[in-house]
Design a protein around this motif. Structure first.
Motif, PDB file in Angstrom:
ATOM      1  N   ALA A 346      54.862  45.482  43.083  1.00  0.00           N
ATOM      2  CA  ALA A 346      54.134  46.818  42.392  1.00  0.00           C
ATOM      3  C   ALA A 346      52.778  46.514  42.425  1.00  0.00           C
ATOM      4  CB  ALA A 346      54.833  46.887  40.942  1.00  0.00           C
ATOM      5  N   ILE A 347      51.983  47.793  42.149  1.00  0.00           N
ATOM      6  CA  ILE A 347      50.745  47.752  41.972  1.00  0.00           C
ATOM      7  C   ILE A 347      50.260  48.402  40.529  1.00  0.00           C
ATOM      8  CG2 ILE A 347      48.306  48.621  42.976  1.00  0.00           C
ATOM      9  CD1 ILE A 347      49.761  48.814  45.588  1.00  0.00           C
ATOM     10  N   ALA A 348      49.454  47.489  39.903  1.00  0.00           N
ATOM     11  CA  ALA A 348      49.044  48.185  38.413  1.00  0.00           C
ATOM     12  C   ALA A 348      47.507  48.346  38.816  1.00  0.00           C
ATOM     13  CB  ALA A 348      49.280  47.237  37.364  1.00  0.00           C
ATOM     14  N   ALA A 349      46.841  49.306  37.725  1.00  0.00           N
ATOM     15  CA  ALA A 349      45.563  49.587  37.777  1.00  0.00           C
ATOM     16  C   ALA A 349      45.060  49.486  36.393  1.00  0.00           C
ATOM     17  CB  ALA A 349      45.377  51.119  38.284  1.00  0.00           C
ATOM     18  N   ALA A 350      43.938  49.022  36.254  1.00  0.00           N
ATOM     19  CA  ALA A 350      43.223  48.942  34.819  1.00  0.00           C
ATOM     20  C   ALA A 350      42.032  49.805  34.666  1.00  0.00           C
ATOM     21  CB  ALA A 350      42.679  47.424  35.103  1.00  0.00           C
ATOM     22  N   THR A 351      42.030  50.369  33.573  1.00  0.00           N
ATOM     23  CA  THR A 351      40.871  51.139  33.213  1.00  0.00           C
ATOM     24  C   THR A 351      39.518  50.193  32.666  1.00  0.00           C
ATOM     25  OG1 THR A 351      41.193  51.179  30.845  1.00  0.00           O
ATOM     26  CG2 THR A 351      41.979  52.753  32.049  1.00  0.00           C
ATOM     27  N   ASP A 352      38.363  50.723  32.798  1.00  0.00           N
ATOM     28  CA  ASP A 352      37.306  50.032  32.488  1.00  0.00           C
ATOM     29  C   ASP A 352      37.424  49.101  31.185  1.00  0.00           C
ATOM     30  OD1 ASP A 352      35.927  50.681  34.736  1.00  0.00           O
ATOM     31  OD2 ASP A 352      34.523  51.803  33.992  1.00  0.00           O
ATOM     32  N   PRO A 353      37.795  49.737  29.917  1.00  0.00           N
ATOM     33  CA  PRO A 353      38.028  48.686  28.767  1.00  0.00           C
ATOM     34  C   PRO A 353      38.822  47.888  28.982  1.00  0.00           C
ATOM     35  CG  PRO A 353      37.829  51.243  28.144  1.00  0.00           C
ATOM     36  CD  PRO A 353      38.005  51.098  29.715  1.00  0.00           C
ATOM     37  N   GLU A 354      40.017  48.148  29.708  1.00  0.00           N
ATOM     38  CA  GLU A 354      41.135  47.063  29.989  1.00  0.00           C
ATOM     39  C   GLU A 354      40.570  45.870  30.685  1.00  0.00           C
ATOM     40  OE1 GLU A 354      45.041  50.138  29.574  1.00  0.00           O
ATOM     41  OE2 GLU A 354      44.045  49.701  31.796  1.00  0.00           O
ATOM     42  N   ILE A 355      39.815  46.409  31.662  1.00  0.00           N
ATOM     43  CA  ILE A 355      38.857  45.125  32.636  1.00  0.00           C
ATOM     44  C   ILE A 355      38.188  44.193  31.677  1.00  0.00           C
ATOM     45  CG2 ILE A 355      37.368  44.904  34.322  1.00  0.00           C
ATOM     46  CD1 ILE A 355      38.158  47.670  35.497  1.00  0.00           C
ATOM     47  N   VAL A 356      37.402  44.876  30.756  1.00  0.00           N
ATOM     48  CA  VAL A 356      36.839  43.983  29.960  1.00  0.00           C
ATOM     49  C   VAL A 356      37.493  43.154  29.034  1.00  0.00           C
ATOM     50  CG1 VAL A 356      35.240  43.827  27.762  1.00  0.00           C
ATOM     51  CG2 VAL A 356      34.549  45.577  29.936  1.00  0.00           C
ATOM     52  N   GLU A 357      38.664  43.760  28.585  1.00  0.00           N
ATOM     53  CA  GLU A 357      39.639  43.004  27.624  1.00  0.00           C
ATOM     54  C   GLU A 357      40.283  41.775  28.372  1.00  0.00           C
ATOM     55  OE1 GLU A 357      40.398  42.942  24.397  1.00  0.00           O
ATOM     56  OE2 GLU A 357      38.650  44.375  24.598  1.00  0.00           O
ATOM     57  N   GLY A 358      40.554  42.037  29.853  1.00  0.00           N
ATOM     58  CA  GLY A 358      41.164  41.095  30.772  1.00  0.00           C
ATOM     59  C   GLY A 358      40.281  39.918  30.978  1.00  0.00           C
ATOM     60  N   MET A 359      38.788  40.034  31.036  1.00  0.00           N
ATOM     61  CA  MET A 359      37.965  39.345  31.108  1.00  0.00           C
ATOM     62  C   MET A 359      37.924  38.513  30.011  1.00  0.00           C
ATOM     63  SD  MET A 359      34.870  41.546  32.841  1.00  0.00           S
ATOM     64  CE  MET A 359      33.497  40.200  33.313  1.00  0.00           C
ATOM     65  N   LYS A 360      37.931  38.853  28.894  1.00  0.00           N
ATOM     66  CA  LYS A 360      37.722  38.220  27.560  1.00  0.00           C
ATOM     67  C   LYS A 360      39.011  37.368  27.274  1.00  0.00           C
ATOM     68  CE  LYS A 360      36.145  40.359  23.995  1.00  0.00           C
ATOM     69  NZ  LYS A 360      36.030  41.601  22.952  1.00  0.00           N
ATOM     70  N   VAL A 368      38.074  30.349  31.578  1.00  0.00           N
ATOM     71  CA  VAL A 368      37.795  30.804  32.862  1.00  0.00           C
ATOM     72  C   VAL A 368      36.714  32.139  32.766  1.00  0.00           C
ATOM     73  CG1 VAL A 368      38.231  31.482  35.250  1.00  0.00           C
ATOM     74  CG2 VAL A 368      39.353  29.450  33.955  1.00  0.00           C
ATOM     75  N   PHE A 369      35.636  32.132  33.172  1.00  0.00           N
ATOM     76  CA  PHE A 369      34.629  33.236  33.085  1.00  0.00           C
ATOM     77  C   PHE A 369      34.645  33.891  34.316  1.00  0.00           C
ATOM     78  CE2 PHE A 369      30.112  34.758  32.138  1.00  0.00           C
ATOM     79  CZ  PHE A 369      30.502  36.127  31.869  1.00  0.00           C
ATOM     80  N   ALA A 370      35.638  35.056  34.664  1.00  0.00           N
ATOM     81  CA  ALA A 370      35.677  35.651  35.867  1.00  0.00           C
ATOM     82  C   ALA A 370      34.638  36.938  35.826  1.00  0.00           C
ATOM     83  CB  ALA A 370      37.121  36.216  36.067  1.00  0.00           C
ATOM     84  N   GLU A 371      34.133  37.280  36.952  1.00  0.00           N
ATOM     85  CA  GLU A 371      33.801  38.853  37.087  1.00  0.00           C
ATOM     86  C   GLU A 371      34.878  39.960  36.665  1.00  0.00           C
ATOM     87  OE1 GLU A 371      33.631  40.954  40.844  1.00  0.00           O
ATOM     88  OE2 GLU A 371      32.627  39.200  41.506  1.00  0.00           O
ATOM     89  N   THR A 372      34.364  41.190  36.938  1.00  0.00           N
ATOM     90  CA  THR A 372      35.056  42.229  36.718  1.00  0.00           C
ATOM     91  C   THR A 372      36.594  42.231  37.454  1.00  0.00           C
ATOM     92  OG1 THR A 372      33.601  43.229  38.236  1.00  0.00           O
ATOM     93  CG2 THR A 372      33.509  43.928  36.070  1.00  0.00           C
ATOM     94  N   ALA A 373      36.302  41.706  38.749  1.00  0.00           N
ATOM     95  CA  ALA A 373      37.518  41.879  39.540  1.00  0.00           C
ATOM     96  C   ALA A 373      38.737  40.971  38.849  1.00  0.00           C
ATOM     97  CB  ALA A 373      37.066  41.160  40.894  1.00  0.00           C
ATOM     98  N   GLY A 374      38.309  39.743  38.123  1.00  0.00           N
ATOM     99  CA  GLY A 374      39.126  38.889  37.499  1.00  0.00           C
ATOM    100  C   GLY A 374      39.716  39.887  36.412  1.00  0.00           C
ATOM    101  N   GLY A 375      39.030  40.701  35.665  1.00  0.00           N
ATOM    102  CA  GLY A 375      39.480  41.467  34.699  1.00  0.00           C
ATOM    103  C   GLY A 375      40.510  42.420  35.059  1.00  0.00           C
ATOM    104  N   VAL A 376      40.305  42.869  36.349  1.00  0.00           N
ATOM    105  CA  VAL A 376      41.481  43.785  36.843  1.00  0.00           C
ATOM    106  C   VAL A 376      42.583  43.038  36.997  1.00  0.00           C
ATOM    107  CG1 VAL A 376      41.783  45.027  38.868  1.00  0.00           C
ATOM    108  CG2 VAL A 376      39.607  45.440  37.915  1.00  0.00           C
TER     109      VAL A 376
END
Ligand SMILES: *Cc1c(COP(=O)(O)O)cnc(C)c1O
Ligand SMILES: [Zn+2]
Length: 436
Positions: A346-360, A368-376
């Motif tokens: 499957a493919i999932a998609a993340a909104t900007d706030p979800e990307i930040v939540e994912g990074m945190k 592990v401190f990832a960039e935005t792509a890691g948050g995605v």
């Protein structure tokens, strides 16, 4: 093959027509093959079939490779992606990016517990050498090949990380370098080019504009554009993420992978890497392997095709903080979609706030401190778990492909402030326990 001057367009054409066939030294590379019509070409700096415009892929002699490769030959190799050189499209010794790859595979117990997964692993390319993203892999391979083909100038169309890696590797190998980026990249990504002193060209447009422009420039200047005319070799470098994953899991293929999608190349090559290991008998086949994709919702042409069940992509105009994944018209999007459908992923998609939540979440659970792509990737992994697509016992690997220090803008206002005190014990006591 190793002419000292850069190949000219016409000489490439001559080569494409068989003027300079691969030598016996190149025995493991049979040539390039069109993905669509199967036509064969010599292994030179070309990337599109002249007859059907399909993408060209490296065609290997697996029988010859199989006679030379084994688990122990790999284990005895360098601690870099070059331990898999038999399955990479270079003919001589590696000359660029000697330390790329062999990044940690982390058993992510705390993130796994949060998500309800017992066997979650993080492939941590935030610490890749030298520019802290997965692009160090593809650039090591592309530039080693570019030098074999006689180029003295490298270039790229980049969403950020690729330009950083091409700039650094051009500096360390003494090649001339032009990198083309969209004008609105993060400060860390821009600076991460300039420090190596290449020619940095900021184009007033998005990545898709940059890419189209670079195709035109490539027609006029005899340069190795790593992700355009060198793309067949460049893309193969991504397989090393699959090779390392399998080796680091104790020569096993995972059940589930979650892979961020920009052009879609990485996702397709991770599957190809696992398939090659199976074909060569280096691992037992795992027919449960499910390939999942992750996109930013603000640039999600592959996700949108997936949810609508279509097999064609509609290009979009990117609007997301995940700039490294912001490709609105992904070159390999169709093939990525095909891999996902075929593996029942499957493919999932993340909104900007979800990307930040994912990074945190990744930082707070695994350090592990990832960039935005890691948050995605993390946000998408979470959604796939919530949808019940990834089971508790599944051996799961999430690919974290870039470093958070390069995309600090994305976290503006998202983190708490430091506690400010006077340099006295009393002041500290008061802050830690205000009732004192
Ligand atoms: C380039 C990139 C990707 C994915 O690249 P593809 O174009 O899909 O191969 C993923 N993560 C980061 C951080 C990248 O820079
Ligand atoms: Zn073709």
């Amino acid at each position: 093959m190793n002419s000292p001057s850069a190949p000219h367009q016409e000489s490439e054409r001559t080569r494409a027509e068989g003027g300079n066939a691969p030598s016996s030294k190149e025995s493991k590379i049979k040539g390039l093959k069109c993905r669509e019509c199967g036509r064969l070409y010599p292994a030179v700096a070309i990337h599109i079939c002249e007859f059907c415009f399909g993408p060209l892929e490296v065609d290997y002699d697996y029988a010859a490779i199989g006679r030379r490769i084994s688990r122990s030959s790999i284990e005895g190799g360098p601690k870099s992606l070059w331990r898999y050189h038999e399955l990479l499209p270079v003919t001589g010794e590696p000359t660029v990016g000697l330390h790329a790859g062999m990044t940690p595979l982390i058993h992510a117990k705390r993130l796994g517990k949060y998500l309800g997964l017992d066997n979650l692993y993080i492939k941590n390319d935030t610490v890749n050498h030298p520019t802290l993203s997965f692009k160090d892999r593809v650039v090591a391979v592309a530039m080693t090949r570019a030098r074999e083909l006689g180029f003295d100038t490298v270039a790229c169309a980049s969403t950020g990380n690729l330009a950083n890696s091409v700039s650094a590797h051009a500096a360390s190998s003494g090649m001339k370098c032009f990198v083309f980026i969209p004008h609105d990249l993060e400060a860390g990504k821009v600076l991460g080019n300039l420090i190596y002193n290449p020619t940095v060209v900021a184009v007033r447009g998005n990545y898709d504009d940059v890419n189209r422009l670079c195709s035109e420039i490539g027609g006029e200047y005899p340069w190795a554009f790593v992700n355009i005319n060198i793309r067949p070799y460049y893309a193969e470098g991504s397989k090393s993420l699959a090779f390392e994953t399998a080796e680091q899991l104790g020569w096993r293929i995972p059940d589930q992978v979650v892979v961020p999608i920009a052009s879609g190349s990485l996702l397709t090559k991770i599957r190809k890497g696992f398939q090659e290991f199976e074909k060569l008998g280096l691992v037992a086949p795992n027919d449960r392997l499910t390939v999942n994709g992750a996109q930013a919702e603000g640039c999600s042409p592959v996700y949108r095709a997936f949810v609508s069940g279509k097999n064609h992509l509609i290009p979009v105009k990117p609007q997301t903080i995940a700039k490294s994944l912001a490709i609105g018209n992904p070159a390999d999007g169709f093939y990525a979609l095909e891999v996902v459908f075929k593996s029942k992923g499957a493919i999932a998609a993340a909104t900007d706030p979800e990307i930040v939540e994912g990074m945190k979440l990744l930082a707070e659970t695994e350090g592990v401190f990832a960039e935005t792509a890691g948050g995605v990737t993390v946000a998408s992994l979470k959604k796939l778990c919530e949808e019940g697509r990834i089971g508790r016992k599944d051996l799961t690997v999430a690919y974290i492909t870039g470093n958070g220090l390069k995309t600090m803008e994305a976290l503006a206002g998202a983190l708490s402030e430091p506690i400010s005190i006077d340099p006295t014990l009393a002041s500290f006591r008061k802050t830690v326990n205000p009732s004192n």
